[in-house]
Design a protein around this motif. Structure first.
Motif, PDB file in Angstrom:
ATOM      1  N   LEU A 156      30.491  29.990 -34.030  1.00  0.00           N
ATOM      2  CA  LEU A 156      30.436  28.538 -33.888  1.00  0.00           C
ATOM      3  C   LEU A 156      30.996  28.143 -32.524  1.00  0.00           C
ATOM      4  O   LEU A 156      32.101  28.545 -32.155  1.00  0.00           O
ATOM      5  CB  LEU A 156      31.246  27.860 -34.993  1.00  0.00           C
ATOM      6  CG  LEU A 156      31.302  26.327 -34.939  1.00  0.00           C
ATOM      7  CD1 LEU A 156      29.915  25.737 -35.183  1.00  0.00           C
ATOM      8  CD2 LEU A 156      32.292  25.789 -35.960  1.00  0.00           C
ATOM      9  N   VAL A 204      32.351  25.217 -30.121  1.00  0.00           N
ATOM     10  CA  VAL A 204      32.899  23.856 -30.087  1.00  0.00           C
ATOM     11  C   VAL A 204      33.175  23.532 -28.619  1.00  0.00           C
ATOM     12  O   VAL A 204      34.256  23.792 -28.094  1.00  0.00           O
ATOM     13  CB  VAL A 204      34.179  23.739 -30.935  1.00  0.00           C
ATOM     14  CG1 VAL A 204      34.627  22.273 -31.007  1.00  0.00           C
ATOM     15  CG2 VAL A 204      33.963  24.293 -32.341  1.00  0.00           C
ATOM     16  N   ILE A 228      28.395  22.800 -32.343  1.00  0.00           N
ATOM     17  CA  ILE A 228      28.719  21.438 -32.762  1.00  0.00           C
ATOM     18  C   ILE A 228      28.312  20.474 -31.649  1.00  0.00           C
ATOM     19  O   ILE A 228      28.628  20.692 -30.481  1.00  0.00           O
ATOM     20  CB  ILE A 228      30.227  21.314 -33.081  1.00  0.00           C
ATOM     21  CG1 ILE A 228      30.531  21.982 -34.427  1.00  0.00           C
ATOM     22  CG2 ILE A 228      30.668  19.851 -33.094  1.00  0.00           C
ATOM     23  CD1 ILE A 228      31.984  21.940 -34.827  1.00  0.00           C
ATOM     24  N   ASN A 288      35.088  14.710 -37.187  1.00  0.00           N
ATOM     25  CA  ASN A 288      35.318  15.537 -38.376  1.00  0.00           C
ATOM     26  C   ASN A 288      35.002  17.006 -38.093  1.00  0.00           C
ATOM     27  O   ASN A 288      34.286  17.672 -38.856  1.00  0.00           O
ATOM     28  CB  ASN A 288      34.474  15.033 -39.552  1.00  0.00           C
ATOM     29  CG  ASN A 288      34.758  13.583 -39.898  1.00  0.00           C
ATOM     30  OD1 ASN A 288      35.910  13.174 -39.946  1.00  0.00           O
ATOM     31  ND2 ASN A 288      33.716  12.809 -40.124  1.00  0.00           N
ATOM     32  N   ILE A 289      35.528  17.509 -36.986  1.00  0.00           N
ATOM     33  CA  ILE A 289      35.215  18.877 -36.572  1.00  0.00           C
ATOM     34  C   ILE A 289      35.705  19.895 -37.592  1.00  0.00           C
ATOM     35  O   ILE A 289      35.012  20.871 -37.898  1.00  0.00           O
ATOM     36  CB  ILE A 289      35.814  19.162 -35.178  1.00  0.00           C
ATOM     37  CG1 ILE A 289      35.078  18.322 -34.130  1.00  0.00           C
ATOM     38  CG2 ILE A 289      35.698  20.644 -34.825  1.00  0.00           C
ATOM     39  CD1 ILE A 289      35.615  18.458 -32.730  1.00  0.00           C
ATOM     40  N   THR A 293      35.943  19.593 -40.770  1.00  0.00           N
ATOM     41  CA  THR A 293      35.002  19.600 -41.900  1.00  0.00           C
ATOM     42  C   THR A 293      33.736  20.369 -41.542  1.00  0.00           C
ATOM     43  O   THR A 293      33.210  21.148 -42.353  1.00  0.00           O
ATOM     44  CB  THR A 293      34.631  18.161 -42.309  1.00  0.00           C
ATOM     45  OG1 THR A 293      35.820  17.462 -42.689  1.00  0.00           O
ATOM     46  CG2 THR A 293      33.654  18.167 -43.480  1.00  0.00           C
ATOM     47  N   GLN A 294      33.248  20.190 -40.321  1.00  0.00           N
ATOM     48  CA  GLN A 294      32.058  20.920 -39.882  1.00  0.00           C
ATOM     49  C   GLN A 294      32.325  22.424 -39.839  1.00  0.00           C
ATOM     50  O   GLN A 294      31.459  23.230 -40.188  1.00  0.00           O
ATOM     51  CB  GLN A 294      31.620  20.431 -38.499  1.00  0.00           C
ATOM     52  CG  GLN A 294      31.124  18.998 -38.476  1.00  0.00           C
ATOM     53  CD  GLN A 294      30.546  18.621 -37.121  1.00  0.00           C
ATOM     54  OE1 GLN A 294      29.540  19.185 -36.678  1.00  0.00           O
ATOM     55  NE2 GLN A 294      31.172  17.667 -36.447  1.00  0.00           N
ATOM     56  N   ARG A 308      32.222  23.788 -43.404  1.00  0.00           N
ATOM     57  CA  ARG A 308      30.854  23.874 -43.928  1.00  0.00           C
ATOM     58  C   ARG A 308      30.095  25.038 -43.305  1.00  0.00           C
ATOM     59  O   ARG A 308      29.269  25.677 -43.959  1.00  0.00           O
ATOM     60  CB  ARG A 308      30.116  22.561 -43.661  1.00  0.00           C
ATOM     61  CG  ARG A 308      30.606  21.381 -44.494  1.00  0.00           C
ATOM     62  CD  ARG A 308      29.900  20.096 -44.078  1.00  0.00           C
ATOM     63  NE  ARG A 308      30.339  18.961 -44.878  1.00  0.00           N
ATOM     64  CZ  ARG A 308      30.040  17.696 -44.602  1.00  0.00           C
ATOM     65  NH1 ARG A 308      29.295  17.415 -43.531  1.00  0.00           N
ATOM     66  NH2 ARG A 308      30.463  16.718 -45.372  1.00  0.00           N
ATOM     67  N   THR A 309      30.366  25.312 -42.038  1.00  0.00           N
ATOM     68  CA  THR A 309      29.641  26.358 -41.322  1.00  0.00           C
ATOM     69  C   THR A 309      30.097  27.755 -41.724  1.00  0.00           C
ATOM     70  O   THR A 309      29.303  28.697 -41.747  1.00  0.00           O
ATOM     71  CB  THR A 309      29.835  26.179 -39.801  1.00  0.00           C
ATOM     72  OG1 THR A 309      29.445  24.852 -39.436  1.00  0.00           O
ATOM     73  CG2 THR A 309      29.001  27.177 -39.025  1.00  0.00           C
TER      74      THR A 309
END
Length: 226
Positions: free
Chosen positions: A11, A13, A37, A42-43, A45-46, A49-50
């Motif tokens: 991921l 960011v 992203i 709401n990083i 939360t992302q 989820r990822t």
């Protein structure tokens, strides 16, 4: 998953689009499952989820910084984090590592070196498989050998845990029986096609016992998915 091999999910960011796009192309070409992203709200939360295997995290982000994100992340997760930032002082590096970062690379970075750092960190973190997986509110604890849903728990065997972890690492994707068996063999679980069927049946019974009767779905002639 290709040929039974799990592609590590990374991921990114990073708010600077040119750098973000460069990293996406670089990592995809290197064989990684890559997500970036693009909405910097709401990083945390992302990230949840990822469920990435590794995070490339910038420090200077819109409205917040990577230090705080890493601090919050470390409350619930030990996913490897590499800070990739234009900040290059020893104090920046010290703070990043003291807050739970696993590595620190300053921009502009050398791409082969970045790839080597990623590979080394994934290798180290992969020596013990991800401790806990959570997909669709089901929690799999590999160290405890148990599954949990809505407060209900059930013990599972090593083989059952490996089967479930393989499916949970690729939610929504169909995993063929041959790919699943190959994955298990790669992880020192030696089973044949009949034994796989027995283990999946037992696993489904245990999932049913904690209120998840349809968690593993069979796609006839194709394989399994969650």
């Amino acid at each position: 998953m290709k040929g039974g091999e799990y592609l590590a999910k990374i991921l990114i960011v990073e708010d600077e689009k040119s750098i973000r796009d460069e990293l996406v192309i670089l990592l995809q070409n290197a064989g990684y499952d890559t997500i970036a992203i693009e909405v910097f709200e709401n990083i945390e939360t992302q990230i949840q989820r990822t469920m990435p295997d590794l995070i490339l995290l910038d420090i200077g982000l819109p409205g917040q910084d990577g230090y705080r994100i890493c601090t919050e992340l470390r409350r619930t997760s030990q996913v490897p984090v590499i800070f990739v930032t234009s900040r290059n002082t020893s104090m920046d590096e010290l703070r990043a590592l003291s807050l739970g970062g696993d590595d620190f690379i300053s921009k502009p970075y050398d791409l082969p070196v970045l790839l080597a750092r990623i590979q080394a960190l994934l290798r180290r973190s992969g020596q013990t498989e991800k401790e806990t997986l959570k997909v669709n509110d089901l929690i799999l604890s590999l160290s405890k050998g148990e599954i949990e849903y809505n407060g209900q728990r059930e013990d599972i065997t090593k083989n059952e845990a490996k089967i479930l972890s393989c499916l949970m690492k690729a939610p929504g994707k169909i995993i063929s029986r041959s790919d699943l068996i190959e994955y298990l063999w790669d992880n020192q679980v030696y089973i044949d096609d009949n034994t796989l069927s027995v283990n999946v049946t037992r696993l489904r019974t245990k999932l049913n016992n904690i209120g998840q009767p349809d968690y593993i779905k069979t796609k006839r002639g194709m394989g399994y998915k969650i």
